[in-house]
Write an enzyme that holds these catalytic residues in place. Structure first.
Site, PDB file in Angstrom:
ATOM      1  N   HIS A  67      -3.062  33.698 -26.485  1.00  0.00           N
ATOM      2  CA  HIS A  67      -1.527  34.500 -26.738  1.00  0.00           C
ATOM      3  C   HIS A  67      -1.317  34.299 -28.103  1.00  0.00           C
ATOM      4  CE1 HIS A  67       1.970  35.843 -24.921  1.00  0.00           C
ATOM      5  NE2 HIS A  67       2.528  35.381 -26.040  1.00  0.00           N
ATOM      6  N   GLU A  68      -1.188  33.433 -28.779  1.00  0.00           N
ATOM      7  CA  GLU A  68      -0.796  33.119 -30.288  1.00  0.00           C
ATOM      8  C   GLU A  68      -1.616  34.109 -30.991  1.00  0.00           C
ATOM      9  OE1 GLU A  68       2.440  32.474 -30.473  1.00  0.00           O
ATOM     10  OE2 GLU A  68       2.343  31.945 -28.339  1.00  0.00           O
ATOM     11  N   HIS A  71      -0.648  37.562 -31.352  1.00  0.00           N
ATOM     12  CA  HIS A  71       0.305  37.910 -32.134  1.00  0.00           C
ATOM     13  C   HIS A  71      -0.173  37.840 -33.486  1.00  0.00           C
ATOM     14  CE1 HIS A  71       3.658  37.483 -29.292  1.00  0.00           C
ATOM     15  NE2 HIS A  71       3.232  36.474 -28.794  1.00  0.00           N
TER      16      HIS A  71
END
Length: 153
Positions: A67-68, A71
């Site tokens: 998920h990170e 980003h």
């Protein structure tokens, strides 16, 4: 898991899932409480909550890292990297990354104090201590007794 293993895991996930190199820093941050991780664009830094690894295991940590990294890679490419951006949501689906992390088991027991009315048996759950000499039951004005004590940290 130490810092070296975390960096290696992040580099491996970036190469295999995103097919792009991860060139910046990743660390554990013990001060994170309600989130699995965060990406700080100004520092190009990924911070991860170690509680997710200790309480929920390796697979949950891999999901948070993916998920990170979504980003991170969108920010590097100059695309929309925030949760509301369509590019971010598309990349989450394409890489099979979780949109939200699961709640920590240690956060489920958030009520440190439980009080019960002596007369009507109504239960009151509170995060902060209540002075039973000063306060009464809101339903019948009966006396309160403390059922559960605070957690010791």
């Amino acid at each position: 898991m130490n810092q070296k293993e975390l960096e290696q895991l992040t580099h491996d996930i970036s190469e295999t899932v995103f097919e792009k190199p991860f060139l910046d820093k990743v660390t554990f941050n013990n001060r994170l409480r309600t989130t699995g991780g965060r990406y700080i664009p100004s520092k190009r830094l990924i911070e991860l909550n170690p509680k997710y690894y200790h309480e929920l295991g390796y697979e949950e940590l891999v999901g948070v890292i993916k998920h990170e990294l979504c980003h991170y890679h969108l920010h590097i490419e100059g695309k929309g990297y925030q949760h509301r951006d369509p590019e971010f949501r598309q990349l989450l689906k394409r890489t099979d990354s979780p949109r939200f992390c699961n709640p920590l088991p240690s956060m489920n027991d958030k009520y440190a104090f439980i009080y019960q009315c002596n007369d009507c048996q109504h239960m009151y759950k509170r995060q902060r201590r209540v002075d039973v000499k000063r306060y009464r039951c809101g339903k019948c004005k009966g006396k309160l007794i403390q059922i559960k004590n605070a957690k010791k940290y």
